[in-house]
Each structure stands twice: as structure tokens, then as C-alpha cells.
Scaffold this active site. Structure first.
Site, short mmCIF file in Angstrom:
data_model
loop_
_atom_site.label_atom_id
_atom_site.label_comp_id
_atom_site.label_asym_id
_atom_site.label_seq_id
_atom_site.Cartn_x
_atom_site.Cartn_y
_atom_site.Cartn_z
CB THR A 1 -1.07 -24.67 72.22
OG1 THR A 1 -2.46 -25.00 72.34
CG2 THR A 1 -0.59 -24.04 73.51
CB SER B 1 -2.85 -25.97 76.20
OG SER B 1 -3.25 -26.97 75.31
CB CYS C 1 -8.16 -20.93 54.71
SG CYS C 1 -8.85 -22.60 54.78
CB SER D 1 -2.04 -27.30 57.46
OG SER D 1 -2.14 -26.66 56.21
CG HIS E 1 -6.07 -24.23 51.15
ND1 HIS E 1 -5.55 -25.37 51.74
CD2 HIS E 1 -7.06 -23.80 51.99
CE1 HIS E 1 -6.19 -25.61 52.86
NE2 HIS E 1 -7.11 -24.68 53.04
#
Length: 340
Positions: A11, A40, A129, A159, A241
Site C-alpha cells: 500500500t 492496511s 535510490c 517522495s 532525484h
């Protein structure tokens, strides 16, 4: 024939992106389950043209499942990834928990796919990331000129802090125009119309944990002899990014050869025109798979230096896509038995 795939943290922003990526790339799924916390459970998420009802991770039995794509947060992965791995499920974990474990491969498929052959614990770590997009761009240059040192400044989207980070930027930006005082909850200071030179906590040497991750992960993935100094900055961008990278090499650099190597490299797209707008910005990389390289130029301040700009979708290549590519690489290397 295909694989039984469990998506953990389904989720969240990355979990949803994993489901989207699996469907778009037509991953050979025989069966799929979406897992999340008890609160969830029962919610619905999309997988291609299907709707999946989320199941409770805490009561799920991983026996008989082939691949677990985990993105639930470090503490949850620390508890449940070993349980899944012990049940025979190969875990590909997006959190930072296992990355520096010497018995866990840390993998970017375009850079070090053969690390998957040393799988010991049935767990594979997905790198940070900001590290992923950088090493994808550096690998072809390292192969050519032998990388010695990297100085990188990052401009990282909210994010990276999940849905709550995106919500905070939206709320603060909207509030600015109606005179609502900003609520600061997810970041150390106001993020709307601001830049924050801190991602994660400070360490004893003055670096933040995010900056430390870029250093040690690059060494583990690319080459232990490469030195990295990073300054990681959160910026008011939702997705994507950006990085300003200055690389110093052991051998003389040739700009034409560097362009040629980057253009031929898997996972890299070069868009570099020396004119107004002749580069890629984060808003243009959203939903795309590549690490985009622009503004490549010789650094005249050091011997054998190159500087360039790199952007990538942090939810996609920086997380979900890389995890799915790891699973695809496992299949290509015949490291995953097919579920019949």
C-alpha cells in the site's frame, strides 16, 4: 509457467510502483499477493487490470512462494524477511536493513549482476535510490578510466520520504498562498520553497546517514577502492532525484570516449545539448526507467576529472524497477527455479 510473487508493503508508494512495474514489464507471474500491516489488510491495490485485496503480513505463510519484493520499512523487513527466506522465498528488500550485511548481495543489475551468484541467506538488498542512479552512470566510465573519487551533491525529491513527505510538501505549498502557517512534521524544516541539507540522522563525523549510505554502498557495488563524499539535500520536488557528480579517474579521460561509453551503457540515456534546455530535469524523468546524464564536461581543476548532471525517477529505478530487474536477472542467470 511462472513465479509466485509476494509484494510486501503493497500500500506504500514503492509497493504500488512495484505492482505497476511487474505488470508493465509482463513479469512471469503465476500468482501474486499484496501484503501489508494489519491496519492496511482488506484495502485494495491495482495490479495491471486486476484488483488485489491486501492481506495481513503478520499472519501470512511464505511457504511455496518464490519471490518476495519487500518495501515495508526497515524494522518490518528485519523481522519478516528472514521468515520468508527461511520458508524458501527469495527476498529482494528495498529497505536499508540488510544492505551492508556481508552475506547479503547489494545489487544493481546493470553494474554487478554476478553478485547474485553469491546468495547465501536467500535475501538480496536493493541499494539506496540516490546510490542506484549514480552507480549506473559511473559504471561505464569506471570501466574505461578507473574511478578513484566521487564528489556528489544530491537534490532529492520528497517522495524519498514516502507518501507523508509528498503530502507535507503539497500542504505547505498550498498553505503558503492562503496564509496558513506551515506544519513541519516529516522534515527538519519547512520543505515548500526551501532546500534542507539533511536526509536521515547525523553521524559522529558530521555526515548524515544518507551520505554515509552513498559512500559505503558505492564501494560494495562498484569498487571498494572508490572514495565518495556526498552532500544530500532534500528539495521541493515530488518525484525525481537529481545529482551533480564530479568524478576523478586514475587514467586520462577522453570526452568523446566517455560519451560513447555512456550512450552504449544499459540503463543510461544521454541527453546533452549545449544550449538552453538541452538537459534533463527531474520532472521529465518521472515514469521513466533510465538514469539520464546531461552536462558532461571535463573538470579542469583535477587531473582526469569529469563532471555531469544525473536525474532519475527515485520511485522507479531508485526502488521498484531495480527490485524487479533483480528478480529478472535471477531468472536470466537460472538462479530461480520456475514454479510449475
Amino acid at each position: 509457467m511462472g513465479y509466485r510473487v509476494a509484494v510486501v508493503g503493497a500500500t506504500g508508494a514503492v509497493g504500488r510502483e512495484i505492482l505497476k512495474t511487474l505488470a508493465e514489464r509482463e513479469f512471469p507471474v503465476d500468482d501474486i499477493v499484496a501484503l501489508a500491516s494489519p491496519r492496511s489488510a482488506g484495502r485494495e491495490v491495482s495490479f495491471g487490470n486486476r484488483t488485489l485485496k491486501v492481506q495481513n503480513l503478520e499472519t501470512f505463510d511464505f511457504k511455496g512462494w518464490d519471490i518476495g519484493l519487500f518495501s515495508p520499512g526497515g524494522a518490518v523487513s528485519a523481522k519478516y524477511a528472514p521468515i520468508a527466506a527461511k520458508a524458501g522465498c527469495v527476498v529482494i528488500d528495498n529497505t536499508s536493513h540488510f544492505r551492508m550485511d556481508p552475506d547479503v548481495p547489494l545489487v544493481v543489475p546493470e553494474v554487478n549482476p554476478n553478485a547474485l551468484k553469491s546468495l547465501k541467506r536467500n535475501i538480496i538488498a536493493n541499494p539506496n535510490c540516490s546510490t542506484i542512479q549514480m552507480v549506473v552512470a559511473l559504471k561505464p566510465l569506471h570501466d574505461l578510466f578507473t574511478l578513484k573519487r566521487v564528489v556528489v551533491s544530491t537534490y532529492q525529491a520528497v517522495s524519498g520520504a514516502g507518501k507523508d513527505g509528498m503530502d507535507e510538501l503539497f500542504a505547505q505549498a498550498r498553505g503558503t498562498f492562503v496564509n496558513d502557517p506551515p506544519k513541519v512534521e516529516q522534515f527538519q524544516k519547512q520543505i515548500a520553497f526551501n532546500c534542507i541539507p539533511q536526509i536521515d540522522r547525523f553521524m559522529d563525523d558530521g555526515a548524515t546517514k544518507e551520505e554515509w549510505k552513498m559512500r559505503v554502498e558505492t564501494k560494495k557495488i562498484l569498487d571498494p577502492d572508490v572514495e565518495v563524499i556526498a552532500t544530500c539535500v532534500r528539495v521541493p520536488v515530488f518525484i525525481g532525484h537529481s545529482e551533480s557528480i564530479v568524478a576523478e579517474f586514475a587514467e586520462p579521460v577522453d570526452l568523446a570516449r566517455a560519451y560513447e561509453a555512456l550512450r552504449a551503457a544499459e540503463g543510461v540515456v544521454v541527453l546533452d545539448q549545449r544550449e538552453d534546455g538541452g538537459y534533463v530535469t527531474p520532472i521529465e524523468c518521472v515514469g521513466e526507467d533510465a538514469s539520464y546524464v546531461s552536462r558532461l564536461r571535463v573538470d579542469p581543476t583535477v587531473p582526469n576529472g569529469l563532471a555531469f548532471w544525473c536525474v532519475s525517477d527515485n520511485l522507479r529505478k531508485g526502488a521498484a524497477l531495480n527490485a524487479v530487474q533483480i528478480a529478472e536477472t535471477m531468472i536470466a542467470l537460472d538462479l530461480l527455479p520456475v514454479h510449475v
